[in-house]
Design an enzyme around this catalytic site. Sequence first.
Site, PDB file in Angstrom:
ATOM      1  CG  HIS A 199      -6.289  -2.667  -5.977  1.00  0.00           C
ATOM      2  ND1 HIS A 199      -5.507  -2.834  -6.144  1.00  0.00           N
ATOM      3  CD2 HIS A 199      -6.915  -2.684  -7.123  1.00  0.00           C
ATOM      4  CE1 HIS A 199      -4.421  -2.756  -7.528  1.00  0.00           C
ATOM      5  NE2 HIS A 199      -5.901  -2.138  -7.712  1.00  0.00           N
ATOM      6  CB  CYS A 221      -3.274  -4.344 -10.630  1.00  0.00           C
ATOM      7  SG  CYS A 221      -3.882  -2.869 -12.510  1.00  0.00           S
ATOM      8  CE  LYS A 228      -3.016   0.842  -6.427  1.00  0.00           C
ATOM      9  NZ  LYS A 228      -3.173   0.370  -5.821  1.00  0.00           N
ATOM     10  CD  GLU A 265      -9.499  -2.204  -1.600  1.00  0.00           C
ATOM     11  OE1 GLU A 265      -8.510  -3.080  -0.782  1.00  0.00           O
ATOM     12  OE2 GLU A 265      -9.268  -1.693  -1.730  1.00  0.00           O
ATOM     13  CG  PHE A 322      -8.394  -4.410 -16.205  1.00  0.00           C
ATOM     14  CD1 PHE A 322      -8.600  -4.004 -15.145  1.00  0.00           C
ATOM     15  CD2 PHE A 322      -7.925  -3.419 -17.364  1.00  0.00           C
ATOM     16  CE1 PHE A 322      -9.435  -2.622 -15.285  1.00  0.00           C
ATOM     17  CE2 PHE A 322      -8.228  -2.645 -17.376  1.00  0.00           C
ATOM     18  CZ  PHE A 322      -8.655  -2.190 -16.385  1.00  0.00           C
ATOM     19  CG  HIS A 376      -2.741   1.551 -10.373  1.00  0.00           C
ATOM     20  ND1 HIS A 376      -1.948   0.489  -9.516  1.00  0.00           N
ATOM     21  CD2 HIS A 376      -3.614   0.823 -10.484  1.00  0.00           C
ATOM     22  CE1 HIS A 376      -2.424  -0.471  -9.742  1.00  0.00           C
ATOM     23  NE2 HIS A 376      -3.893  -0.598 -10.535  1.00  0.00           N
TER      24      HIS A 376
END
Length: 412
Positions: free
Chosen positions: A302, A162, A334, A313, A398, A339
């Site tokens: 994010h 991502c 998002k 975050e 990830f 996403h």
Amino acid sequence: MKRVVVTALATITPLGNDLETSWTNLLAGKSGIAKVTTFDATGHDTQIAGEVKDFDPTKFMNPKAARRMEKFSQYAVSASKMLMDQAGWAIPPEEAHRAGVIIGVGLGGLEGIETQHKKLMEAGPGRISPFFIPLIIANMAAGMVSIEHGARGANICTTTACASGTHAIGCAFSDIKLGRNDVMICGGAESTITPLAFAGFNASKALSTRNDDPEHASRPFDKDRDGFVMGEGCGLMLLESLEHAKARGAKILAEVVGFGASGDAYHMTAPPEDGSGAAIAMQKAVEEAGIEPVRVEHINAHGTSTHLNDLCETRAIKKVFGAHAGKIAICSNKGQIGHLLGAAGGVEAVFSVMALATGTIPGTVNQLSPDPECDLDYGASGPRQKQAEFALSNSFGFGGTNACMLFKRFEA
């Protein structure tokens, strides 16, 4: 070291097939998330997504060319044409070796893999398309954009989950800053709304299952968030050295002043609970810009709507910015677009530059029950008018990969 500026922007998102429509709908608080139409999602735990709607690649390429590209490459080529149209410039042959393309893609042509595997199982190897491999490999987005515009400089795909799109912009920024290239088309593209992707992310409990309320399913920083909603699309920007942009009389939208990248060195899919990995990336971006953290006034987070990301975050922002964290205008896109995986960083970086250029910072939708542990200013009340000087765009993926871009309102 050369100064690097942004001179054009382009997006294809679940909110619109061009930047103007996407940006207008983003500020209006509209949602691009609905029931999946790409495939029959019956039987899947998640049946909603942020799909790109009414996209016709033949507006940008002939039908034969479109058939020889997976959707993520179609998005990239189409967005690149809108990008260069906005720039009002084409790459001259004599400059081709100094103009490159870096586009991040997380998963590549997953739809093509599923389609061709089904053919293999049902009809045997003789039925596999000769275009199968070129269709699905992740670097084909950058490759096709390079071919389309005659860019013969760096031709690279960043694949970092991502964070792919943000890493692409960071690498392009570094290339120009170091003098390796003068112009870079960069960003992210992705289209993986497929049965296998849904099954895989559901198996890891990453997706929201709020199928009865698609528009409110993605809830960044909300107490009742239950996972992210998958989206698709593309976000690109044109970066140039300041000298090159001025020489051709380009309109300059913002300056790129910092890039930070880090690794969590912690877990395959989960961030460390103190947010330390993300904090390192943010800190590096601020340090490269040579500014005090208190000068950052906007963060495009994010903000995935997963429990761990939003909490970690928030902690990372507090770690880097201290008492100033509560004064920063933060948002997550998002909740409206989902996403976009490898494309997320590209689209969100574009929106960060738009916030600087227009003096309007988007809000964060669907904060219906604020999480007491996520207690910063995420813009729950909607867009804010603010002439921010610096904007930070965050992406985490990830594998514990983190990337952050820092943009500055341009001053000659």
